[in-house]
Enzyme design. Structure first.
Site, mmCIF file in Angstrom:
data_model
loop_
_atom_site.group_PDB
_atom_site.id
_atom_site.type_symbol
_atom_site.label_atom_id
_atom_site.label_comp_id
_atom_site.label_asym_id
_atom_site.label_seq_id
_atom_site.Cartn_x
_atom_site.Cartn_y
_atom_site.Cartn_z
ATOM 1 N N GLU A 174 -3.192 -9.989 4.067
ATOM 2 C CA GLU A 174 -4.401 -9.627 4.830
ATOM 3 C C GLU A 174 -5.442 -10.732 4.720
ATOM 4 O O GLU A 174 -6.134 -11.059 5.692
ATOM 5 C CB GLU A 174 -5.002 -8.314 4.297
ATOM 6 C CG GLU A 174 -4.219 -7.060 4.651
ATOM 7 C CD GLU A 174 -3.155 -6.708 3.624
ATOM 8 O OE1 GLU A 174 -2.741 -7.610 2.854
ATOM 9 O OE2 GLU A 174 -2.737 -5.550 3.598
ATOM 10 N N GLU B 238 0.847 -1.213 0.000
ATOM 11 C CA GLU B 238 0.000 0.000 0.000
ATOM 12 C C GLU B 238 0.878 1.257 0.000
ATOM 13 O O GLU B 238 0.595 2.223 -0.718
ATOM 14 C CB GLU B 238 -0.938 -0.017 1.211
ATOM 15 C CG GLU B 238 -1.952 -1.149 1.127
ATOM 16 C CD GLU B 238 -2.944 -1.119 2.278
ATOM 17 O OE1 GLU B 238 -2.537 -1.378 3.418
ATOM 18 O OE2 GLU B 238 -4.117 -0.817 2.033
HETATM 19 C C1 1HE Z 1 6.655 -8.362 12.214
HETATM 20 C C2 1HE Z 1 6.000 -8.213 10.977
HETATM 21 C C3 1HE Z 1 4.749 -7.546 10.971
HETATM 22 C C4 1HE Z 1 7.847 -9.267 10.638
HETATM 23 N N1 1HE Z 1 4.268 -7.098 12.141
HETATM 24 N N2 1HE Z 1 6.131 -7.901 13.349
HETATM 25 N N3 1HE Z 1 2.130 -8.399 7.184
HETATM 26 C C5 1HE Z 1 2.355 -9.717 7.124
HETATM 27 O O1 1HE Z 1 1.493 -10.521 7.353
HETATM 28 C C6 1HE Z 1 3.759 -10.127 6.833
HETATM 29 C C7 1HE Z 1 4.374 -10.783 8.061
HETATM 30 N N4 1HE Z 1 5.807 -10.964 7.917
HETATM 31 C C8 1HE Z 1 6.353 -11.966 7.192
HETATM 32 O O2 1HE Z 1 5.677 -12.700 6.492
HETATM 33 C C9 1HE Z 1 7.831 -12.109 7.267
HETATM 34 O O3 1HE Z 1 8.279 -11.485 8.475
HETATM 35 C C10 1HE Z 1 8.609 -11.508 6.070
HETATM 36 C C11 1HE Z 1 8.360 -12.344 4.806
HETATM 37 C C12 1HE Z 1 8.215 -10.053 5.814
HETATM 38 C C13 1HE Z 1 10.129 -11.509 6.405
HETATM 39 O O4 1HE Z 1 10.522 -12.830 6.796
HETATM 40 P P1 1HE Z 1 11.881 -13.009 7.597
HETATM 41 O O5 1HE Z 1 12.094 -14.500 7.780
HETATM 42 O O6 1HE Z 1 12.983 -12.224 6.966
HETATM 43 O O7 1HE Z 1 11.646 -12.303 9.050
HETATM 44 P P2 1HE Z 1 10.844 -12.860 10.314
HETATM 45 O O8 1HE Z 1 11.754 -13.785 11.112
HETATM 46 O O9 1HE Z 1 9.524 -13.400 9.958
HETATM 47 O O10 1HE Z 1 10.583 -11.521 11.138
HETATM 48 C C14 1HE Z 1 11.621 -10.853 11.859
HETATM 49 C C15 1HE Z 1 10.958 -10.129 13.025
HETATM 50 O O11 1HE Z 1 10.076 -9.138 12.506
HETATM 51 C C16 1HE Z 1 10.101 -11.043 13.885
HETATM 52 O O12 1HE Z 1 10.105 -10.531 15.199
HETATM 53 P P3 1HE Z 1 11.084 -11.158 16.348
HETATM 54 O O13 1HE Z 1 10.803 -10.341 17.560
HETATM 55 O O14 1HE Z 1 10.674 -12.601 16.455
HETATM 56 O O15 1HE Z 1 12.491 -11.009 15.827
HETATM 57 C C17 1HE Z 1 8.710 -10.859 13.302
HETATM 58 O O16 1HE Z 1 7.694 -11.148 14.239
HETATM 59 C C18 1HE Z 1 8.754 -9.371 12.998
HETATM 60 N N5 1HE Z 1 7.792 -9.013 11.955
HETATM 61 N N6 1HE Z 1 6.756 -8.780 10.013
HETATM 62 C C19 1HE Z 1 4.950 -7.277 13.301
HETATM 63 N N7 1HE Z 1 4.057 -7.343 9.842
HETATM 64 C C20 1HE Z 1 -3.438 -0.722 7.081
HETATM 65 S S1 1HE Z 1 -3.869 -2.303 6.810
HETATM 66 C C21 1HE Z 1 -2.440 -3.166 6.329
HETATM 67 C C22 1HE Z 1 -2.635 -4.606 6.699
HETATM 68 C C23 1HE Z 1 -1.372 -5.380 6.568
HETATM 69 O O17 1HE Z 1 -0.304 -4.895 6.252
HETATM 70 S S2 1HE Z 1 -1.555 -7.033 6.901
HETATM 71 C C24 1HE Z 1 -0.040 -7.742 6.429
HETATM 72 C C25 1HE Z 1 0.899 -7.791 7.596
#
Ligand code: 1HE
Length: 265
Positions: free
Chosen positions: A139, A119
């Site tokens: 989402e 977005e």
């Molecule tokens: C996060 C987030 C997040 C990572 N919110 N903490 N977005 C998603 O559903 C995407 C979610 N994220 C992922 O699928 C993956 O993290 C990635 C593909 C982006 C990257 O993977 P990777 O293996 O490099 O990283 P990771 O190990 O998954 O994440 C590293 C850290 O970032 C980890 O936290 P930690 O404390 O365990 O180290 C994750 O929890 C954190 N992290 N992404 C919170 N999104 C206005 S409406 C919009 C609606 C949306 O955007 S919904 C889609 C949300």
């Protein structure tokens, strides 16, 4: 590059180019994959609302291995419907400042460009993706909906049916297919998105400001008008643009043989 004191731990703002005419905005939350929490979105809004007048174009990029993981899901908990509405509206306003702000914005994409990250990217005017880029709208899988203007902007890039497919099925587009369907206008080798985005921003910054203004503010409106209104709005904008002293000087320079010709590729 010159750093601006508005830098925070979530975002950085620097200026580059001979006249500091390009603003470089970086998301600096790589440990959370540049997930957007309220403070980060507020910082994006502030940067565009307070852009210095010497800036003519901007680049937005993300630190670490990913452009942006979208909404910070840890902040989604404990929000009631009213708070959810206000939260989404805060994204609407902030991303409107990007799209309809002071200058054209080039997004330099790599790694994850997902959810709210897509977005954010779609509120920019040009998207340059490197080969590591992938696009998704998780989402659908998280049981939520887009809330940062995605359902307005993303269909304009790829059509509502492709967007619905991404959300229904969790489909992920890689960099090559993403460029083919229109998610990015440029595809470059891994690691080169920022360099290319900066090159484009410097080129954009050389345009007459009124031309850039017309492209940001008149063109999208004309594209949504019926043909009769569109032709009329176009003529109004053309008349205003060509009356500017800078336009007259540029046309004269060409006629005097002092301006670059269009080169065949
Ligand atoms: C996060 C987030 C997040 C990572 N919110 N903490 N977005 C998603 O559903 C995407 C979610 N994220 C992922 O699928 C993956 O993290 C990635 C593909 C982006 C990257 O993977 P990777 O293996 O490099 O990283 P990771 O190990 O998954 O994440 C590293 C850290 O970032 C980890 O936290 P930690 O404390 O365990 O180290 C994750 O929890 C954190 N992290 N992404 C919170 N999104 C206005 S409406 C919009 C609606 C949306 O955007 S919904 C889609 C949300």
């Amino acid at each position: 590059m010159t750093k601006n004191k508005a830098n925070s731990n979530l975002i950085s703002l620097e200026f580059t180019g001979d006249a500091q005419e390009v603003a470089v905005i970086r998301l600096t939350r790589p440990t959370k994959r540049n997930a957007i929490n309220d403070a980060l979105m507020a910082a994006i809004r502030t940067v565009f609302e307070t852009m210095p007048s010497h800036v003519r174009a901007a680049v937005i990029a993300g630190d670490g291995d990913h452009f942006c993981a979208g909404l910070d899901l840890s902040e989604l908990q404990d929000r009631d419907a009213g708070q959810g509405l206000m939260h989404s509206r805060s994204w609407t306003v902030a991303l409107d400042r990007v799209e309809s702000g002071p200058v054209p914005v080039v997004a330099a994409l790599h790694g994850a460009v997902v959810g709210g990250g897509l977005e954010l990217a779609s509120s920019c005017h040009i998207r340059v993706a490197d080969e590591s880029t992938f696009y998704a709208l998780p989402e659908g899988s998280r049981g939520i909906f887009v809330g940062g203007g995605g359902s307005v902007r993303i269909p304009k890039l790829i059509g509502a049916s492709r967007m619905a497919d991404m959300m229904f099925t969790g489909r992920v587009y890689n960099a090559v297919d993403g460029e083919k369907i229109g998610l990015a206008q440029y595809l470059v080798p891994k690691g080169q998105a920022f360099e290319k985005a900066l090159e484009l921003a410097k080129r954009i910054a050389q345009n007459a400001p009124l031309t850039n203004y017309a492209l940001m503010h008149a063109l999208p409106r004309i594209a949504e008008q019926n043909a009769d209104h569109g032709f009329f709005t176009e003529s109004m904008m053309a008349a205003i643009a060509q009356s500017a002293p800078e336009a007259k000087a540029r046309v004269k320079a060409f006629l005097d043989g002092k301006a670059a010709k269009v080169q065949a590729k």
